[in-house]
Scaffold this motif. Structure first.
Motif, short mmCIF file in Angstrom:
data_model
loop_
_atom_site.label_atom_id
_atom_site.label_comp_id
_atom_site.label_asym_id
_atom_site.label_seq_id
_atom_site.Cartn_x
_atom_site.Cartn_y
_atom_site.Cartn_z
N ASP A 63 0.84 -1.21 0.00
CA ASP A 63 0.00 0.00 0.00
C ASP A 63 0.87 1.25 0.00
OD1 ASP A 63 -2.62 1.26 0.17
OD2 ASP A 63 -2.01 1.84 2.20
N LYS A 64 1.90 1.24 0.84
CA LYS A 64 2.81 2.39 0.91
C LYS A 64 3.52 2.60 -0.42
CE LYS A 64 6.68 4.11 3.70
NZ LYS A 64 7.56 3.81 4.83
N THR A 66 2.53 1.60 -3.36
CA THR A 66 1.54 2.02 -4.36
C THR A 66 1.27 3.52 -4.26
OG1 THR A 66 0.51 -0.16 -4.35
CG2 THR A 66 -0.82 1.65 -5.19
N LYS A 67 1.11 4.01 -3.04
CA LYS A 67 0.87 5.45 -2.85
C LYS A 67 2.08 6.26 -3.30
CE LYS A 67 -2.51 4.93 0.81
NZ LYS A 67 -2.81 5.02 2.23
N ARG A 68 3.26 5.77 -2.99
CA ARG A 68 4.48 6.48 -3.42
C ARG A 68 4.58 6.48 -4.95
NH1 ARG A 68 9.72 8.03 -1.10
NH2 ARG A 68 11.16 8.06 -2.86
N GLU A 70 2.13 6.30 -7.07
CA GLU A 70 1.11 7.22 -7.59
C GLU A 70 1.55 8.67 -7.43
OE1 GLU A 70 -2.33 5.97 -5.40
OE2 GLU A 70 -2.74 4.30 -6.76
#
Length: 82
Positions: A63-64, A66-68, A70
Motif C-alpha cells: 500500500d505504501k 503504491t501510494k508512493r 502514484e
C-alpha cells in the motif's frame, strides 16, 4: 484339576500378562503421540500467527509503495506538462 486344565490356565494367565504389557506399551506410545500432536498444533498456531502478521506487514508495504508510485507518477506528469 487335570494337567490339561492346569496347562490351559497357565497359558491363559500368560496371555493375560502379555495383554497387560501390550496395553501398557501402547498406552505409553499413545501418550507420546498425543504430546507430539499438541506440540505440532502449537507450532502450527505460532506459524499461522507469524504468517498473518507477515501478510499484514506486506500488505502495508505494498500500500505504501503504491501510494508512493502514484505520487511520483503525478509529479512526473506535472513535470511533463510544464
Amino acid at each position: 484339576m487335570t494337567e490339561l486344565e492346569t496347562l490351559l490356565l497357565r497359558q491363559l494367565e500368560q496371555q493375560q500378562l502379555d495383554s497387560e504389557r501390550l496395553v501398557s506399551v501402547l498406552s505409553k506410545q499413545l501418550q507420546s503421540l498425543q504430546k507430539v500432536l499438541v506440540e505440532q498444533q502449537n507450532d502450527s498456531e505460532e506459524l499461522r500467527r507469524a504468517l498473518h502478521q507477515s501478510d499484514q506487514r506486506n500488505a502495508a508495504a505494498v500500500d505504501k509503495l503504491t501510494k508512493r508510485f502514484e505520487a511520483l507518477t503525478e509529479q512526473l506528469t506535472a513535470l511533463r506538462m510544464r
